[in-house]
Motif scaffolding. Structure first.
Motif, PDB file in Angstrom:
ATOM      1  N   SER A  42       0.885  -1.433   0.036  1.00 35.12           N
ATOM      2  CA  SER A  42       0.028   0.109   0.383  1.00 35.12           C
ATOM      3  C   SER A  42       0.690   1.720  -0.220  1.00 35.12           C
ATOM      4  O   SER A  42       0.496   2.148  -0.927  1.00 35.12           O
ATOM      5  CB  SER A  42      -0.675  -0.150   1.522  1.00 35.12           C
ATOM      6  N   SER A  75       1.695   2.212  -3.428  1.00 34.70           N
ATOM      7  CA  SER A  75       0.260   1.907  -4.065  1.00 34.70           C
ATOM      8  C   SER A  75       0.962   3.358  -4.394  1.00 34.70           C
ATOM      9  O   SER A  75       0.013   4.414  -5.147  1.00 34.70           O
ATOM     10  CB  SER A  75      -0.309   1.482  -3.804  1.00 34.70           C
ATOM     11  N   GLU A  86       3.427   1.055  -9.692  1.00 37.39           N
ATOM     12  CA  GLU A  86       2.613   0.023 -10.097  1.00 37.39           C
ATOM     13  C   GLU A  86       2.725  -1.265  -9.472  1.00 37.39           C
ATOM     14  O   GLU A  86       3.891  -1.603  -9.348  1.00 37.39           O
ATOM     15  CB  GLU A  86       3.060  -0.315 -11.219  1.00 37.39           C
ATOM     16  N   VAL A  87       1.692  -1.418  -9.024  1.00 35.87           N
ATOM     17  CA  VAL A  87       1.546  -2.683  -7.522  1.00 35.87           C
ATOM     18  C   VAL A  87       1.074  -4.459  -8.424  1.00 35.87           C
ATOM     19  O   VAL A  87      -0.273  -4.044  -9.110  1.00 35.87           O
ATOM     20  CB  VAL A  87       1.271  -2.440  -6.492  1.00 35.87           C
ATOM     21  N   ALA A 139      -4.054  -2.673  -7.398  1.00 31.41           N
ATOM     22  CA  ALA A 139      -2.560  -3.442  -8.182  1.00 31.41           C
ATOM     23  C   ALA A 139      -3.759  -4.170  -8.339  1.00 31.41           C
ATOM     24  O   ALA A 139      -4.532  -4.858  -8.401  1.00 31.41           O
ATOM     25  CB  ALA A 139      -2.746  -4.660  -6.946  1.00 31.41           C
TER      26      ALA A 139
END
Length: 250
Positions: A24, A27, A32-33, A70
């Protein structure tokens, strides 16, 4: 540096339990997750068929990932049959090459079950193989090798009940609500854990463990990690460089 981070774990809800707070933070920092599971959680039920529970658990994983924006991927192996072999290494290398993450998180090398242990080993090899030209993977290679971090094992213990002590703590006090919300998406696991592990309130258990790591690092809630420092991998602690005062070194 490519601002992409990836967590690769054995089953849906592993990432939420072990590093959702840190993901988190990435993010919120504009990264970019990606969250990847080796298997869909097809054995995590006492009532449903493999197909039914796999569909449910992949939907839960995608919904959890969506909370922090994500992308979720499943490599479609089977629970309890995750094996270090040609196919697992190729698929894992392919998903890493497709996203080209600068940082990868994975399962602890010492955990309560082989699916987790082997996932960590496969991911280690796949990160190293991200730049190997002659691997049998369609996705093109990339350099450099990603930073690799191992999350805590379940309950912070190895199979003998011995504590596994992290060397890096990330303060997730500001993310604990998001971590709880992500884990809450995995509703199918409450009944399963009650029957198989005689365990209820797994969200509260997650918060208690995060609080324990917080006490160890002087914060309210934390997640613990160890960095892979073997030959060919980056040696600087990029987590500390990125998140500064939120990262505590032991």
């Amino acid at each position: 540096m490519i601002k992409t981070v990836m967590g690769i774990f054995a089953h849906p809800d592993d990432a939420e339990l072990m590093c959702a707070g840190t993901l988190s933070l990435f993010s919120k920092a504009g990264w970019e997750v990606h969250i990847v599971t080796m298997a869909p959680g097809d054995k995590g039920t006492a009532e449903l068929s493999r197909e039914e529970i796999s569909r449910i658990r992949k939907n839960e994983a995608a919904n959890a990932a969506g909370i922090i924006g994500a992308t979720y991927h499943c490599l479609e192996f089977e629970d309890l049959y995750i094996t270090y072999d040609r196919e697992s290494l190729n698929r894992t290398t392919a998903v890493i090459r497709s996203a080209q993450p600068s940082i990868v998180f994975t399962a602890s090398p010492a955990d309560y079950m082989p699916d987790h242990d082997l996932t960590g080993l496969i991911v280690q090899a796949a990160c190293f193989a991200s730049g190997v030209k002659n691997l049998e993977v369609d996705s093109p290679p990339f350099e450099p090798v990603p930073w690799l971090y191992y999350c805590d094992p379940m309950e912070g213990k190895d199979i003998f009940g011995k504590p596994v002590i992290p060397s890096i703590y990330v303060d997730i006090s500001g993310e604990i609500g998001i971590k709880e919300k992500m884990l809450s998406c995995h509703a199918s696991q409450r009944d399963w854990l009650m029957m198989h592990h005689k365990m209820d309130e797994y969200i509260l258990a997650m918060k208690r463990f995060s609080a324990e790591r917080g006490i160890e690092s002087g914060t309210s809630y934390a997640e613990g990690f160890r960095q892979h420092l073997g030959h060919g991998f980056p040696k600087n602690n990029i987590l500390k460089e990125l998140f500064s005062d939120l990262v505590h070194i032991k």
